[in-house]
Design a protein around this motif. Sequence first.
Motif, PDB file in Angstrom:
ATOM      1  N   GLY A   8       0.786  -1.217   0.000  1.00  0.00           N
ATOM      2  CA  GLY A   8       0.000   0.000   0.000  1.00  0.00           C
ATOM      3  C   GLY A   8       0.812   1.259   0.000  1.00  0.00           C
ATOM      4  N   ASN A   9       2.086   1.150   0.216  1.00  0.00           N
ATOM      5  CA  ASN A   9       2.920   2.343   0.275  1.00  0.00           C
ATOM      6  C   ASN A   9       3.959   2.269  -0.809  1.00  0.00           C
ATOM      7  N   ARG A  10       4.155   3.396  -1.518  1.00  0.00           N
ATOM      8  CA  ARG A  10       5.042   3.379  -2.674  1.00  0.00           C
ATOM      9  C   ARG A  10       6.472   3.005  -2.283  1.00  0.00           C
ATOM     10  N   ASP A  11       6.961   3.645  -1.218  1.00  0.00           N
ATOM     11  CA  ASP A  11       8.348   3.397  -0.837  1.00  0.00           C
ATOM     12  C   ASP A  11       8.561   1.949  -0.449  1.00  0.00           C
ATOM     13  N   HIS A  12       7.602   1.433   0.298  1.00  0.00           N
ATOM     14  CA  HIS A  12       7.735   0.061   0.749  1.00  0.00           C
ATOM     15  C   HIS A  12       7.589  -0.893  -0.421  1.00  0.00           C
ATOM     16  N   ALA A  13       6.686  -0.580  -1.316  1.00  0.00           N
ATOM     17  CA  ALA A  13       6.450  -1.465  -2.443  1.00  0.00           C
ATOM     18  C   ALA A  13       7.698  -1.573  -3.314  1.00  0.00           C
ATOM     19  N   GLN A  14       8.437  -0.453  -3.464  1.00  0.00           N
ATOM     20  CA  GLN A  14       9.628  -0.470  -4.312  1.00  0.00           C
ATOM     21  C   GLN A  14      10.683  -1.418  -3.752  1.00  0.00           C
ATOM     22  N   SER A  15      10.771  -1.499  -2.408  1.00  0.00           N
ATOM     23  CA  SER A  15      11.787  -2.359  -1.820  1.00  0.00           C
ATOM     24  C   SER A  15      11.223  -3.732  -1.481  1.00  0.00           C
ATOM     25  N   ALA A  16       9.906  -3.969  -1.813  1.00  0.00           N
ATOM     26  CA  ALA A  16       9.288  -5.285  -1.601  1.00  0.00           C
ATOM     27  C   ALA A  16       9.538  -5.807  -0.200  1.00  0.00           C
ATOM     28  N   VAL A  17       9.313  -4.959   0.798  1.00  0.00           N
ATOM     29  CA  VAL A  17       9.554  -5.357   2.184  1.00  0.00           C
ATOM     30  C   VAL A  17       8.426  -6.252   2.671  1.00  0.00           C
ATOM     31  N   VAL A  18       8.764  -7.345   3.287  1.00  0.00           N
ATOM     32  CA  VAL A  18       7.765  -8.225   3.888  1.00  0.00           C
ATOM     33  C   VAL A  18       7.826  -8.039   5.399  1.00  0.00           C
ATOM     34  N   HIS A  19       6.732  -7.606   5.997  1.00  0.00           N
ATOM     35  CA  HIS A  19       6.679  -7.408   7.433  1.00  0.00           C
ATOM     36  C   HIS A  19       6.011  -8.593   8.098  1.00  0.00           C
ATOM     37  N   VAL A  20       6.561  -9.040   9.185  1.00  0.00           N
ATOM     38  CA  VAL A  20       5.968 -10.117   9.966  1.00  0.00           C
ATOM     39  C   VAL A  20       5.470  -9.521  11.270  1.00  0.00           C
ATOM     40  N   HIS A  21       4.190  -9.666  11.534  1.00  0.00           N
ATOM     41  CA  HIS A  21       3.603  -9.054  12.723  1.00  0.00           C
ATOM     42  C   HIS A  21       3.242 -10.111  13.746  1.00  0.00           C
ATOM     43  N   ARG A  22       3.262  -9.672  15.012  1.00  0.00           N
ATOM     44  CA  ARG A  22       2.812 -10.559  16.071  1.00  0.00           C
ATOM     45  C   ARG A  22       1.303 -10.788  15.968  1.00  0.00           C
ATOM     46  N   GLY A  23       0.843 -11.922  16.472  1.00  0.00           N
ATOM     47  CA  GLY A  23      -0.552 -12.279  16.327  1.00  0.00           C
ATOM     48  C   GLY A  23      -1.477 -11.489  17.216  1.00  0.00           C
ATOM     49  N   GLY A  24      -2.790 -11.595  16.973  1.00  0.00           N
ATOM     50  CA  GLY A  24      -3.794 -10.909  17.779  1.00  0.00           C
ATOM     51  C   GLY A  24      -4.246  -9.626  17.137  1.00  0.00           C
ATOM     52  N   PRO A  25      -5.544  -9.332  17.276  1.00  0.00           N
ATOM     53  CA  PRO A  25      -6.068  -8.072  16.728  1.00  0.00           C
ATOM     54  C   PRO A  25      -5.335  -6.877  17.338  1.00  0.00           C
ATOM     55  N   LEU A  26      -5.152  -5.850  16.518  1.00  0.00           N
ATOM     56  CA  LEU A  26      -4.430  -4.655  16.950  1.00  0.00           C
ATOM     57  C   LEU A  26      -5.427  -3.520  17.171  1.00  0.00           C
ATOM     58  N   VAL A  27      -5.446  -2.975  18.372  1.00  0.00           N
ATOM     59  CA  VAL A  27      -6.352  -1.880  18.731  1.00  0.00           C
ATOM     60  C   VAL A  27      -5.505  -0.645  19.019  1.00  0.00           C
ATOM     61  N   ALA A  28      -5.786   0.460  18.328  1.00  0.00           N
ATOM     62  CA  ALA A  28      -5.001   1.687  18.502  1.00  0.00           C
ATOM     63  C   ALA A  28      -5.802   2.726  19.279  1.00  0.00           C
ATOM     64  N   LEU A  29      -5.143   3.379  20.233  1.00  0.00           N
ATOM     65  CA  LEU A  29      -5.733   4.496  20.970  1.00  0.00           C
ATOM     66  C   LEU A  29      -5.306   5.789  20.284  1.00  0.00           C
ATOM     67  N   VAL A  30      -6.280   6.559  19.829  1.00  0.00           N
ATOM     68  CA  VAL A  30      -6.009   7.788  19.078  1.00  0.00           C
ATOM     69  C   VAL A  30      -6.783   8.924  19.729  1.00  0.00           C
ATOM     70  N   GLY A  31      -6.213  10.118  19.674  1.00  0.00           N
ATOM     71  CA  GLY A  31      -6.925  11.274  20.211  1.00  0.00           C
ATOM     72  C   GLY A  31      -6.070  12.515  20.195  1.00  0.00           C
ATOM     73  N   ASN A  32      -6.659  13.634  20.589  1.00  0.00           N
ATOM     74  CA  ASN A  32      -5.911  14.872  20.713  1.00  0.00           C
ATOM     75  C   ASN A  32      -4.898  14.745  21.845  1.00  0.00           C
ATOM     76  N   PRO A  33      -3.858  15.560  21.855  1.00  0.00           N
ATOM     77  CA  PRO A  33      -2.932  15.537  22.995  1.00  0.00           C
ATOM     78  C   PRO A  33      -3.665  15.844  24.309  1.00  0.00           C
TER      79      PRO A  33
END
Length: 644
Positions: A8-33
């Motif tokens: 999905g990212n141009r830079d990453h796609a050019q270098s064909a990087v394969v990322h391995v992630h740890r298992g389990g759903p990922l929940v992000a906390l987002v908000g104003n400072p």
Amino acid sequence: MSACHDSGNRDHAQSAVVHVHRGGPLVALVGNPNCGKTALFNVLTGGRQKVANYAGVTVERKEGRYLTTAGKALRVLDLPGTYSLNPRSPDEQVTVDVLMGRARGEKRPDRVICVVDATNLRRNLRLVLAMKRLGLPCVVALNMTDLAARRGIHVDVDKLSLELGVPVVKTVAVRKGGATALRTLLDAPAEAWRGDAAHLPASETDAPVVTVEADHDTVQRILVSLGLDVHAPHTLSDRIDRVVLHPVIGMALLMVVLFLMFQAVFSWAEAPMGWIESATTWVADGVTAALPDGWLRSLLVDGIIAGAGGVLVFLPQILILFFFILILEESGYLPRAAFMLDRLMGSVGLSGRSFIPLLSSFACAIPGIMAARTIASPRDRLVTIMIAPLMTCSARLPVYALLIGAFIPKRDVAGLFKLQGLVLFGLYVAGVLSAMGIAWLAKRLTTRGLPRPLMMELPTYHWPTPRNVAIGLWQRASIFLKRVGGIILALTVVMWFLASFPAPPAGATGPAIEYSLAGTLGQGLATIFEPIGFNWQISVALVPGMAAREVAVSALGTVYALSASGDDTAQALTPLIAHSWSLATALSLLTWFVFAPQCLSTLATVKRETGGWKMPLLMAGYLFGMAWLACFIVYHLAVAAGWG
């Protein structure tokens, strides 16, 4: 464990990087400072991440694990605060990269908890609208509802959920049981998090162009429907700020607060330091009596006890200093201090936004340098990083306390202040003034650029939470004790070895240490440091001090313990150096540690933050040059005054 080919990212796609992630759903906390994300993160994960009542505390992603009541394991991310998805500083860029799936080594979150400050819906809801357009399953955690209720702000959660098209739950992250509703929602399937927002665009790229004005109109419509579009009356914080932010009264108040803080460091710590000194002496006497004379007794008494014990005695002073800093952080006073200092910072080419990173550097330069990510201007950020080491970090405090205790008499000034506290305050001021001087020089040598007005949120005052203060003190004590038991102990043993071997030749008349490796090294370094008043013992102690500054104290303890003879080996370091050094040497060494080159960990952090070795080498070079030149001036002026 899952794998993801990030295309999905141009830079990453050019270098064909394969990322391995740890298992389990990922929940992000987002908000104003400063909306309570990190407090909520700690509640969910059992973490003890630093929280404070001002924006910019979280500058990098932090991860924890949460086991739901149904037994489902979730990975929880605490992301730096941001006001929008158009990043203006490196810390905001981290958040946006994670949400867009562009962060290296990290997959896109499966769900998002949008944390909203219930006392300031007008500002916080704009980010919620932006999050909805990303198309990620999202819920709103309406935080600080207790504070909002005290102000007369009552939010109809069901109606707000209907208006936003996503689930909304109330939370009070600082209260036990304050996240119960959110915990229940974390067990629900992801489809339940989408609410009726399924009709929204699937990704940001598919979304129609939405202007800031359009979001403003949408938020205004929601506030009208909730009956919350009226101006809030002046709060107690507003009334307090009329005094605290007054150009004259506020600045005087700031100086008084800082001054009293340094007075307390010496006044309050006297008794517990005495207890630790007595305990150290008791242990040393016990080991001396229990073991026969030999290398093992020398290692334990002259090396470990004299070295590490000499540093441990300063723990009370460090905790008292951080107690005041934590109280100021928790109460919400620190951003006010930044506001008050904005004009001063502007005179040297910086903005008040540099204040928080510089203040963090009083604890340690490393978090201060990392906190510079909140500064949008690359030039201001780099200058802030370069001057952050001039702030007096806690590792210098043992050195200052040792020298002040040895050479500055315990005398009252004007019947109110301790002379030792005044000198300590002066050393901290000297560090600040030297940093301002370097920033001013950078302003003269670099492009000034456009004026950078300070835009900083002033949080509501509140009483410090005892639990947060206690956790903060415990963390500082743990860090210090780990350093004493880790790097300081290890370097103390190394110093003892260097100071003990080889044995003196037959017929030698001086102390054995003068014939050792450390003695040879110190006498070689003395050619560089003699012009600034340092003897060979001080010169050799500066070498392990490059790993951690307080190691210089333990190294001095070991060197002087081995230089002494007979019963003197059990003496504390303070009377030993008071007897051996001149006042001119002590003033020169104090000056050295105002400007001293940074520890290796700080230089490594600067390399990481600036992307190369150029800046850390420049930093080490200019700090060494400043330290040597300032010591030379101070030492020779002191000698001319008859203090040599």
